[in-house]
Design a protein around this motif. Structure first.
Motif, PDB file in Angstrom:
ATOM      1  N   PHE A 187       0.836  -1.199   0.000  1.00  0.00           N
ATOM      2  CA  PHE A 187       0.000   0.000   0.000  1.00  0.00           C
ATOM      3  C   PHE A 187       0.877   1.259   0.000  1.00  0.00           C
ATOM      4  O   PHE A 187       0.580   2.238  -0.694  1.00  0.00           O
ATOM      5  CB  PHE A 187      -0.929   0.006   1.204  1.00  0.00           C
ATOM      6  CG  PHE A 187      -1.792   1.234   1.304  1.00  0.00           C
ATOM      7  CD1 PHE A 187      -2.930   1.361   0.529  1.00  0.00           C
ATOM      8  CD2 PHE A 187      -1.451   2.270   2.163  1.00  0.00           C
ATOM      9  CE1 PHE A 187      -3.726   2.499   0.602  1.00  0.00           C
ATOM     10  CE2 PHE A 187      -2.234   3.414   2.243  1.00  0.00           C
ATOM     11  CZ  PHE A 187      -3.376   3.524   1.471  1.00  0.00           C
ATOM     12  N   GLY A 188       1.951   1.222   0.778  1.00  0.00           N
ATOM     13  CA  GLY A 188       2.863   2.366   0.802  1.00  0.00           C
ATOM     14  C   GLY A 188       3.467   2.651  -0.561  1.00  0.00           C
ATOM     15  O   GLY A 188       3.605   3.808  -0.959  1.00  0.00           O
ATOM     16  N   LEU A 189       3.824   1.595  -1.289  1.00  0.00           N
ATOM     17  CA  LEU A 189       4.381   1.794  -2.627  1.00  0.00           C
ATOM     18  C   LEU A 189       3.319   2.294  -3.601  1.00  0.00           C
ATOM     19  O   LEU A 189       3.579   3.173  -4.433  1.00  0.00           O
ATOM     20  CB  LEU A 189       4.977   0.476  -3.136  1.00  0.00           C
ATOM     21  CG  LEU A 189       6.266   0.010  -2.453  1.00  0.00           C
ATOM     22  CD1 LEU A 189       6.661  -1.369  -2.948  1.00  0.00           C
ATOM     23  CD2 LEU A 189       7.400   0.999  -2.699  1.00  0.00           C
ATOM     24  N   CYS A 191      -0.538   6.319  -6.914  1.00  0.00           N
ATOM     25  CA  CYS A 191      -2.000   6.252  -7.034  1.00  0.00           C
ATOM     26  C   CYS A 191      -2.664   7.035  -5.915  1.00  0.00           C
ATOM     27  O   CYS A 191      -2.074   7.271  -4.852  1.00  0.00           O
ATOM     28  CB  CYS A 191      -2.483   4.791  -6.977  1.00  0.00           C
ATOM     29  SG  CYS A 191      -1.719   3.700  -8.188  1.00  0.00           S
ATOM     30  N   SER A 192      -3.912   7.389  -6.155  1.00  0.00           N
ATOM     31  CA  SER A 192      -4.715   8.028  -5.120  1.00  0.00           C
ATOM     32  C   SER A 192      -5.064   7.002  -4.047  1.00  0.00           C
ATOM     33  O   SER A 192      -4.984   5.788  -4.291  1.00  0.00           O
ATOM     34  CB  SER A 192      -6.003   8.579  -5.745  1.00  0.00           C
ATOM     35  OG  SER A 192      -6.747   7.523  -6.342  1.00  0.00           O
ATOM     36  N   PRO A 193      -5.457   7.446  -2.847  1.00  0.00           N
ATOM     37  CA  PRO A 193      -5.763   6.494  -1.775  1.00  0.00           C
ATOM     38  C   PRO A 193      -6.794   5.430  -2.149  1.00  0.00           C
ATOM     39  O   PRO A 193      -6.581   4.241  -1.860  1.00  0.00           O
ATOM     40  CB  PRO A 193      -6.250   7.403  -0.636  1.00  0.00           C
ATOM     41  CG  PRO A 193      -5.566   8.702  -0.879  1.00  0.00           C
ATOM     42  CD  PRO A 193      -5.484   8.848  -2.364  1.00  0.00           C
ATOM     43  N   PRO A 194      -7.916   5.769  -2.799  1.00  0.00           N
ATOM     44  CA  PRO A 194      -8.887   4.711  -3.142  1.00  0.00           C
ATOM     45  C   PRO A 194      -8.310   3.651  -4.072  1.00  0.00           C
ATOM     46  O   PRO A 194      -8.530   2.451  -3.867  1.00  0.00           O
ATOM     47  CB  PRO A 194     -10.031   5.488  -3.813  1.00  0.00           C
ATOM     48  CG  PRO A 194      -9.900   6.886  -3.320  1.00  0.00           C
ATOM     49  CD  PRO A 194      -8.435   7.109  -3.159  1.00  0.00           C
ATOM     50  N   LYS A 221       2.313  11.074 -11.045  1.00  0.00           N
ATOM     51  CA  LYS A 221       2.481  10.725 -12.454  1.00  0.00           C
ATOM     52  C   LYS A 221       3.946  10.469 -12.783  1.00  0.00           C
ATOM     53  O   LYS A 221       4.276   9.550 -13.546  1.00  0.00           O
ATOM     54  CB  LYS A 221       1.914  11.839 -13.332  1.00  0.00           C
ATOM     55  CG  LYS A 221       0.394  11.918 -13.320  1.00  0.00           C
ATOM     56  CD  LYS A 221      -0.108  13.035 -14.217  1.00  0.00           C
ATOM     57  CE  LYS A 221      -1.638  13.078 -14.219  1.00  0.00           C
ATOM     58  NZ  LYS A 221      -2.173  14.172 -15.071  1.00  0.00           N
ATOM     59  N   GLY A 222       4.832  11.268 -12.230  1.00  0.00           N
ATOM     60  CA  GLY A 222       6.259  11.028 -12.442  1.00  0.00           C
ATOM     61  C   GLY A 222       6.704   9.709 -11.854  1.00  0.00           C
ATOM     62  O   GLY A 222       7.437   8.935 -12.481  1.00  0.00           O
ATOM     63  N   ASN A 223       6.249   9.428 -10.629  1.00  0.00           N
ATOM     64  CA  ASN A 223       6.579   8.155  -9.993  1.00  0.00           C
ATOM     65  C   ASN A 223       6.004   6.980 -10.775  1.00  0.00           C
ATOM     66  O   ASN A 223       6.623   5.916 -10.870  1.00  0.00           O
ATOM     67  CB  ASN A 223       6.046   8.129  -8.562  1.00  0.00           C
ATOM     68  CG  ASN A 223       6.806   9.069  -7.635  1.00  0.00           C
ATOM     69  OD1 ASN A 223       7.937   9.458  -7.923  1.00  0.00           O
ATOM     70  ND2 ASN A 223       6.181   9.441  -6.530  1.00  0.00           N
ATOM     71  N   ALA A 224       4.797   7.167 -11.332  1.00  0.00           N
ATOM     72  CA  ALA A 224       4.168   6.092 -12.100  1.00  0.00           C
ATOM     73  C   ALA A 224       4.981   5.773 -13.347  1.00  0.00           C
ATOM     74  O   ALA A 224       5.228   4.604 -13.675  1.00  0.00           O
ATOM     75  CB  ALA A 224       2.736   6.477 -12.475  1.00  0.00           C
ATOM     76  N   SER A 225       5.419   6.808 -14.075  1.00  0.00           N
ATOM     77  CA  SER A 225       6.225   6.576 -15.267  1.00  0.00           C
ATOM     78  C   SER A 225       7.535   5.883 -14.908  1.00  0.00           C
ATOM     79  O   SER A 225       7.978   4.955 -15.602  1.00  0.00           O
ATOM     80  CB  SER A 225       6.514   7.904 -15.971  1.00  0.00           C
ATOM     81  OG  SER A 225       5.345   8.428 -16.561  1.00  0.00           O
ATOM     82  N   ARG A 245      -5.240   5.339 -14.160  1.00  0.00           N
ATOM     83  CA  ARG A 245      -5.401   6.017 -15.441  1.00  0.00           C
ATOM     84  C   ARG A 245      -6.821   5.856 -15.979  1.00  0.00           C
ATOM     85  O   ARG A 245      -7.411   6.783 -16.530  1.00  0.00           O
ATOM     86  CB  ARG A 245      -4.401   5.473 -16.460  1.00  0.00           C
ATOM     87  CG  ARG A 245      -2.953   5.806 -16.141  1.00  0.00           C
ATOM     88  CD  ARG A 245      -2.028   5.240 -17.210  1.00  0.00           C
ATOM     89  NE  ARG A 245      -2.275   5.892 -18.492  1.00  0.00           N
ATOM     90  CZ  ARG A 245      -2.696   5.258 -19.576  1.00  0.00           C
ATOM     91  NH1 ARG A 245      -2.967   3.973 -19.540  1.00  0.00           N
ATOM     92  NH2 ARG A 245      -2.873   5.911 -20.701  1.00  0.00           N
ATOM     93  N   GLN A 246      -7.372   4.666 -15.833  1.00  0.00           N
ATOM     94  CA  GLN A 246      -8.721   4.424 -16.337  1.00  0.00           C
ATOM     95  C   GLN A 246      -9.761   5.214 -15.565  1.00  0.00           C
ATOM     96  O   GLN A 246     -10.721   5.733 -16.143  1.00  0.00           O
ATOM     97  CB  GLN A 246      -9.041   2.929 -16.277  1.00  0.00           C
ATOM     98  CG  GLN A 246      -8.238   2.092 -17.264  1.00  0.00           C
ATOM     99  CD  GLN A 246      -8.593   0.626 -17.191  1.00  0.00           C
ATOM    100  OE1 GLN A 246      -9.334   0.199 -16.309  1.00  0.00           O
ATOM    101  NE2 GLN A 246      -8.068  -0.164 -18.123  1.00  0.00           N
ATOM    102  N   MET A 247      -9.594   5.323 -14.276  1.00  0.00           N
ATOM    103  CA  MET A 247     -10.553   6.066 -13.465  1.00  0.00           C
ATOM    104  C   MET A 247     -10.523   7.559 -13.797  1.00  0.00           C
ATOM    105  O   MET A 247     -11.532   8.248 -13.671  1.00  0.00           O
ATOM    106  CB  MET A 247     -10.261   5.861 -11.980  1.00  0.00           C
ATOM    107  CG  MET A 247     -10.544   4.447 -11.513  1.00  0.00           C
ATOM    108  SD  MET A 247     -12.238   3.954 -11.828  1.00  0.00           S
ATOM    109  CE  MET A 247     -12.210   2.279 -11.205  1.00  0.00           C
ATOM    110  N   ASN A 248      -9.365   8.050 -14.213  1.00  0.00           N
ATOM    111  CA  ASN A 248      -9.246   9.469 -14.568  1.00  0.00           C
ATOM    112  C   ASN A 248      -9.432   9.715 -16.060  1.00  0.00           C
ATOM    113  O   ASN A 248      -9.354  10.850 -16.521  1.00  0.00           O
ATOM    114  CB  ASN A 248      -7.874  10.001 -14.148  1.00  0.00           C
ATOM    115  CG  ASN A 248      -7.725  10.040 -12.644  1.00  0.00           C
ATOM    116  OD1 ASN A 248      -8.702  10.184 -11.932  1.00  0.00           O
ATOM    117  ND2 ASN A 248      -6.505   9.878 -12.169  1.00  0.00           N
ATOM    118  N   GLY A 249      -9.668   8.668 -16.829  1.00  0.00           N
ATOM    119  CA  GLY A 249      -9.783   8.798 -18.263  1.00  0.00           C
ATOM    120  C   GLY A 249     -11.212   8.926 -18.737  1.00  0.00           C
ATOM    121  O   GLY A 249     -12.093   9.423 -18.022  1.00  0.00           O
TER     122      GLY A 249
END
Length: 452
Positions: free
Chosen positions: A139-141, A146-149, A363-367, A411-415
């Motif tokens: 969860f920490g990673l 990602c957002s909390p949910p 987003k930077g961490n995700a990439s 990404r899908q939830m925000n798309g």
């Protein structure tokens, strides 16, 4: 999940898996071959030079020492002994009865005493608890990207992976916790320039390497994530490093990518790894550097004694990983590769790292996570470091798939996907994943030993 499997693959299998040498062997050596851990360590280099290419010769002494410790704890604590006796399920008792009967039919009978049953059950419990606790560092990673949910949803996918239910109580199901703690501690130490967490990261890395060379890719992943994340953050950095008045309240430690504090973190992490290595050399008379080199050579010898077709396993490993992880998780993890759009970062105005908001950092961490995971996992796959049993041996890396799946879900939830409401999309994902896991567990066995 385990109790849904056929009878022979339920919790009772744990006794067979941990006791018999064809599936493990660590308990047998600790119990019968060398009861003194000091002597075991002193002669461990010579043992590795014997060239065993299976369980013993390809592993450092950590798992043997773990069983030595469990034997002593169970033998010395009457309270723990009573607890273990009371909590053993019927399937486990039946399995140990079969082992006891088989032992008595040997040419030299070996009685299976209550201590043996307690240690085997305690080891099973510890692996199950460790596999469950992996959700905490996971969860920490996930919160880095990602957002909390979505982090909660992604974390909930971890217990649904079929490989966990199939391969418990093997130590492979224990390793993900250590690997995740290592990644979380190091990345948090890198972000916050924490000397304490850097030291803990080094110690955790040493603990993992004391158990298996499989942690080498985890070390590479940790290094790559810290470097690539820093590089992506610097794409935002304004050339003149000017901090506007309204950003002075923000922590500006991120403005210099490699300042003295970060170099100190690296040195502390290395110290946390090197110090216990040399302490064991000095006090236990075992040179882990030599042991690791011999382990690596013995592992390469496995493919000499048991030749494999490299190209065939390149095709087989992804299929096996799909069954071991569940198709929904693998599909999301694979589709996340489309998020590698660094133009989003390079095309924005350059600002100081301290000015980045939470969404930009995520987003930077995700990439960085997608890039590093694709590179590390791709190298493991293409170099053929594992030609067989990918579902079990790569269980250490399966949390990375969950991480990628969570990034894609974010990404899908925000798309623009509107075919289902967000909450129903999540429920559908979890339902399908657990259904696939149940079907896999009821049809697939991770072990082929027959206890008779």
């Amino acid at each position: 999940m385990q109790e849904v499997a056929p009878v022979k693959n339920r919790l009772g299998k744990s006794a067979f898996v941990l006791y018999y040498t064809n599936s493990s062997g660590y308990y047998t050596r600790a119990r019968y071959d060398e009861s003194d851990p000091a002597k075991l360590l002193k002669g461990y280099e010579a043992l590795m030079r014997e060239g065993d290419v299976l369980h013993t010769g390809t592993h450092p002494p950590g798992l043997f020492l773990a069983f030595h410790g469990l034997l002593r704890i169970c033998d010395s604590s009457s309270v723990l002994a009573s607890f273990l006796d009371a909590t053993q399920p019927a399937s486990f008792r039946e399995a140990t009865d079969v082992i006891a009967a088989n032992n008595l039919r040997r040419r030299v009978p070996i009685p299976l005493v209550p201590l043996d049953k307690r240690v085997l059950w305690l080891a099973t419990l510890l692996v199950m608890v460790s596999a469950s606790l992996a959700v905490v560092p996971l969860f920490g990673l996930l919160r880095r990207t990602c957002s909390p949910p979505i982090a909660w949803v992604g974390t909930s996918l971890w217990p649904s992976l079929p490989a966990l239910a199939i391969f418990i109580p093997k130590s492979d199901a224990l390793f993900p916790l250590i690997g995740l703690v290592l990644l979380w501690c190091w990345l948090t130490a890198w972000d916050n320039r924490s000397i304490l967490l850097s030291l803990i990261s080094g110690l955790v890395a040493w603990l993992g390497m004391l158990c298996s060379l499989a942690f080498i890719p985890v070390l590479i992943q940790a290094f790559c994530l810290s470097i690539v994340t820093t590089f992506i953050q610097q794409l935002f950095r304004r050339e003149d490093n000017h901090i506007p008045e309204d950003a002075k309240h923000v922590d500006v430690r991120g403005s210099a990518p490699f300042d003295s504090r970060r170099w100190l973190c690296i040195a502390t992490g290395v110290l946390g790894f090197v110090l216990p290595t040399f302490l064991m050399w000095g006090f236990a008379k075992v040179n882990l550097l030599v042991v690791w080199w011999l382990n690596y050579g013995n592992h390469a010898g496995f493919y000499v004694q048991y030749p494999r077709s490299h190209w065939k396993w390149l095709l087989a490993n992804p299929v096996e990983l799909t069954f071991s992880s569940g198709f929904p998780v693998v599909f999301l993890a694979a589709s996340v590769l489309s998020c590698l759009r660094l133009s989003e970062f390079t095309g924005r105005r350059r600002v100081d790292v301290a000015e980045l908001d939470q969404d930009e950092r995520q987003k930077g961490n995700a990439s960085a996570t997608v890039i590093c995971t694709a590179v590390v996992w791709g190298l493991l796959w293409l170099t053929g470091k594992n030609s067989g049993e990918a579902a079990r041996l790569w269980l250490l890396f399966l949390p990375w798939l969950v991480w990628l799946a969570a990034i894609q879900l974010e990404r899908q939830m925000n798309g623009k996907m509107k075919f289902l409401p967000s909450d129903w999309r999540v429920l559908t994902l979890l339902a399908v994943q657990f259904a696939v896991s149940l079907l896999t567990v009821t049809r697939v066995s991770g072990f082929h030993s027959d206890a008779g």
